[in-house]
Scaffold this motif. Structure first.
Motif, PDB file in Angstrom:
ATOM      1  N   THR A 123       0.836  -1.203   0.000  1.00  0.00           N
ATOM      2  CA  THR A 123       0.000   0.000   0.000  1.00  0.00           C
ATOM      3  C   THR A 123       0.867   1.248   0.000  1.00  0.00           C
ATOM      4  O   THR A 123       2.069   1.195   0.236  1.00  0.00           O
ATOM      5  CB  THR A 123      -0.914   0.036   1.245  1.00  0.00           C
ATOM      6  OG1 THR A 123      -0.095   0.080   2.418  1.00  0.00           O
ATOM      7  CG2 THR A 123      -1.831  -1.166   1.299  1.00  0.00           C
ATOM      8  N   ASP A 124       0.197   2.385  -0.232  1.00  0.00           N
ATOM      9  CA  ASP A 124       0.862   3.675  -0.068  1.00  0.00           C
ATOM     10  C   ASP A 124       0.596   4.162   1.358  1.00  0.00           C
ATOM     11  O   ASP A 124      -0.033   3.460   2.153  1.00  0.00           O
ATOM     12  CB  ASP A 124       0.390   4.679  -1.125  1.00  0.00           C
ATOM     13  CG  ASP A 124      -1.103   4.965  -1.070  1.00  0.00           C
ATOM     14  OD1 ASP A 124      -1.749   4.648  -0.059  1.00  0.00           O
ATOM     15  OD2 ASP A 124      -1.626   5.517  -2.056  1.00  0.00           O
ATOM     16  N   SER A 125       1.050   5.364   1.669  1.00  0.00           N
ATOM     17  CA  SER A 125       0.905   5.884   3.035  1.00  0.00           C
ATOM     18  C   SER A 125      -0.558   6.127   3.420  1.00  0.00           C
ATOM     19  O   SER A 125      -0.878   6.245   4.601  1.00  0.00           O
ATOM     20  CB  SER A 125       1.721   7.155   3.214  1.00  0.00           C
ATOM     21  OG  SER A 125       1.343   8.118   2.244  1.00  0.00           O
ATOM     22  N   ASN A 126      -1.470   6.169   2.445  1.00  0.00           N
ATOM     23  CA  ASN A 126      -2.904   6.345   2.721  1.00  0.00           C
ATOM     24  C   ASN A 126      -3.623   5.009   2.917  1.00  0.00           C
ATOM     25  O   ASN A 126      -4.829   4.985   3.178  1.00  0.00           O
ATOM     26  CB  ASN A 126      -3.585   7.112   1.584  1.00  0.00           C
ATOM     27  CG  ASN A 126      -3.064   8.521   1.448  1.00  0.00           C
ATOM     28  OD1 ASN A 126      -2.720   9.162   2.449  1.00  0.00           O
ATOM     29  ND2 ASN A 126      -2.974   9.006   0.217  1.00  0.00           N
ATOM     30  N   ILE A 174      -1.365  -0.660  -4.115  1.00  0.00           N
ATOM     31  CA  ILE A 174      -0.645  -0.184  -5.302  1.00  0.00           C
ATOM     32  C   ILE A 174      -0.525  -1.345  -6.290  1.00  0.00           C
ATOM     33  O   ILE A 174       0.155  -2.333  -6.006  1.00  0.00           O
ATOM     34  CB  ILE A 174       0.759   0.335  -4.944  1.00  0.00           C
ATOM     35  CG1 ILE A 174       0.689   1.410  -3.859  1.00  0.00           C
ATOM     36  CG2 ILE A 174       1.460   0.869  -6.193  1.00  0.00           C
ATOM     37  CD1 ILE A 174       2.046   1.864  -3.351  1.00  0.00           C
ATOM     38  N   TYR A 221       8.495   5.622  -6.100  1.00  0.00           N
ATOM     39  CA  TYR A 221       8.542   5.244  -4.690  1.00  0.00           C
ATOM     40  C   TYR A 221       9.942   4.732  -4.335  1.00  0.00           C
ATOM     41  O   TYR A 221      10.646   4.178  -5.187  1.00  0.00           O
ATOM     42  CB  TYR A 221       7.517   4.144  -4.385  1.00  0.00           C
ATOM     43  CG  TYR A 221       6.093   4.626  -4.419  1.00  0.00           C
ATOM     44  CD1 TYR A 221       5.454   5.051  -3.260  1.00  0.00           C
ATOM     45  CD2 TYR A 221       5.383   4.663  -5.611  1.00  0.00           C
ATOM     46  CE1 TYR A 221       4.141   5.490  -3.295  1.00  0.00           C
ATOM     47  CE2 TYR A 221       4.070   5.107  -5.661  1.00  0.00           C
ATOM     48  CZ  TYR A 221       3.455   5.523  -4.496  1.00  0.00           C
ATOM     49  OH  TYR A 221       2.160   5.962  -4.536  1.00  0.00           O
ATOM     50  N   VAL A 276       4.507  -0.949   3.035  1.00  0.00           N
ATOM     51  CA  VAL A 276       4.049   0.414   2.740  1.00  0.00           C
ATOM     52  C   VAL A 276       5.168   1.121   1.991  1.00  0.00           C
ATOM     53  O   VAL A 276       6.272   1.276   2.515  1.00  0.00           O
ATOM     54  CB  VAL A 276       3.702   1.183   4.034  1.00  0.00           C
ATOM     55  CG1 VAL A 276       3.258   2.597   3.696  1.00  0.00           C
ATOM     56  CG2 VAL A 276       2.623   0.455   4.824  1.00  0.00           C
ATOM     57  N   LEU A 277       4.877   1.534   0.758  1.00  0.00           N
ATOM     58  CA  LEU A 277       5.867   2.258  -0.029  1.00  0.00           C
ATOM     59  C   LEU A 277       5.751   3.757   0.233  1.00  0.00           C
ATOM     60  O   LEU A 277       4.654   4.295   0.355  1.00  0.00           O
ATOM     61  CB  LEU A 277       5.693   1.975  -1.516  1.00  0.00           C
ATOM     62  CG  LEU A 277       5.969   0.540  -1.971  1.00  0.00           C
ATOM     63  CD1 LEU A 277       5.845   0.439  -3.496  1.00  0.00           C
ATOM     64  CD2 LEU A 277       7.336   0.060  -1.524  1.00  0.00           C
ATOM     65  N   PRO A 299       6.723   7.631  -1.097  1.00  0.00           N
ATOM     66  CA  PRO A 299       7.087   8.346  -2.322  1.00  0.00           C
ATOM     67  C   PRO A 299       8.544   8.802  -2.297  1.00  0.00           C
ATOM     68  O   PRO A 299       9.063   9.190  -1.257  1.00  0.00           O
ATOM     69  CB  PRO A 299       6.146   9.552  -2.344  1.00  0.00           C
ATOM     70  CG  PRO A 299       5.006   9.170  -1.460  1.00  0.00           C
ATOM     71  CD  PRO A 299       5.580   8.253  -0.423  1.00  0.00           C
TER      72      PRO A 299
END
Length: 120
Positions: free
Chosen positions: A47-50, A54, A93, A108-109, A111
């Motif tokens: 996932t991303d930070s939110n 992804i 990322y 968690v990737l 940016p």
């Protein structure tokens, strides 16, 4: 003549028995090493930070060419050994490395703002 034939036959059978013993010992050693490096099924989500999945993240076992890609929701499955390092990469990322400890991984990737700034 019969005595000579019996001696030759005994030698041949003795050598065959010795050969089978060596093969069995080699097989036992092979079985032990195979069980030590048995692969496990690892599943997870990237996932991303939110917390949004992804899609299309590249995941590979460090030092090898074995890998996979996340699906549309960020989910993945890969077979690897406990202790292997999974490398997660995706354009825009920072790369992420996670040591496999069990059958489930959540990554968690973050940016990579520096590489994005270099483009513009």
């Amino acid at each position: 003549m019969k005595k000579t034939l019996l001696i030759v036959l005994a030698i041949i059978l003795g050598m065959a028995a010795l050969s089978n013993t060596v093969d069995a010992q080699q097989m036992r050693g092979t079985e032990i090493s195979a069980s030590v490096s048995q692969q496990i099924k690892v599943t997870g989500r990237v996932t991303d930070s939110n917390g949004d999945g992804i899609p299309g993240v590249n995941i590979r076992i460090k030092g090898s060419t074995v890998g996979t890609v996340t699906d549309a929701d960020g989910n993945f499955t890969i077979y690897c050994n406990v202790g292997d390092i999974l490398v997660f990469t995706f354009i825009g990322y920072k790369p992420l490395e996670i040591v496999v400890r069990g059958g489930s991984i959540e990554g968690v990737l973050v940016p990579d703002t520096q590489s994005i700034d270099e483009i513009f």
